[in-house]
Enzyme design. Structure first.
Site, PDB file in Angstrom:
ATOM      1  N   HIS A  23       0.669  -1.035   0.036  1.00  0.00           N
ATOM      2  CA  HIS A  23       0.011  -0.043   0.218  1.00  0.00           C
ATOM      3  C   HIS A  23       0.667   1.137   0.040  1.00  0.00           C
ATOM      4  CE1 HIS A  23      -3.421  -3.120   1.528  1.00  0.00           C
ATOM      5  NE2 HIS A  23      -2.875  -2.590   1.836  1.00  0.00           N
ATOM      6  N   HIS A  49       5.111   6.473   6.456  1.00  0.00           N
ATOM      7  CA  HIS A  49       5.375   6.137   5.376  1.00  0.00           C
ATOM      8  C   HIS A  49       4.713   7.076   4.402  1.00  0.00           C
ATOM      9  CE1 HIS A  49       1.186   6.410   8.099  1.00  0.00           C
ATOM     10  NE2 HIS A  49       0.340   6.742   6.119  1.00  0.00           N
TER      11      HIS A  49
END
Length: 184
Positions: A23, A49
């Protein structure tokens, strides 16, 4: 620290484990990467992230990317610090992350500890609101703190991320009944 201030960040270098989880590219804390203190509570940095494009917008404009630094409390509760990334002068820390990032699902080790403060803007004016995680189940449990000023990173590094994840951002959400504070 005044009640209206953004978080006080006490981050430190760590040998983050760089993960392609299918992802995003995520840097998982391996040892102790420090804390963020706000409202009398001290949150521990767990991971950071990236999203392309940014998941937040200023005046309706998204930036090329956004970093999310995720902190938690022992008894529950999340504090996320958001940093906008735009093309420009290279950022050595981001370049190192993208050079290490696996191109398919998996994990890799950094060659040396990385200082996450290298991914912070010089000016720390902050937008703050209570909101949700941007991935399912999108639970409303996050104290969001997004810096108004972006950092610059090399266009080639943005392209490297987008080659793996061309679009991994949640659609823009309405403010609805949330209070949005700007802290200078």
């Amino acid at each position: 620290q005044a009640a209206g201030d953004g978080p006080t960040l006490a981050w430190k270098p760590d040998a983050f484990r760089i993960v392609n989880n299918g992802h995003t590219i995520q840097a998982d804390v391996v040892g102790d990467a420090g804390t963020a203190t706000m409202g009398g509570k001290t949150y521990t940095l767990r991971q950071f992230h990236f999203h392309a494009p940014s998941e937040h917008a200023l005046n309706g404009e998204r930036t090329a990317m956004e970093a999310h630094f995720v902190h938690d409390l022992p008894g529950g509760g999340l504090l996320v610090v958001g940093v906008f990334l735009k093309p420009g002068a290279p950022n050595a820390a981001f370049s190192e992350l993208m050079a290490t990032a696996p191109r398919s699902e998996g994990a890799a080790a950094l060659k040396a500890p990385l200082d996450p403060t290298a991914l912070l803007p010089a000016q720390r004016a902050t937008y703050r609101y209570e909101g949700s995680l941007t991935t399912p189940p999108c639970s409303e449990v996050v104290d969001w703190n997004v810096f108004a000023e972006p950092i610059t990173v090399a266009e080639a590094d943005i392209a490297a991320f987008r080659a793996i994840f061309p679009m991994n951002a949640r659609p823009l959400q309405a403010v609805n009944r949330r209070f949005l504070l700007r802290l200078n």
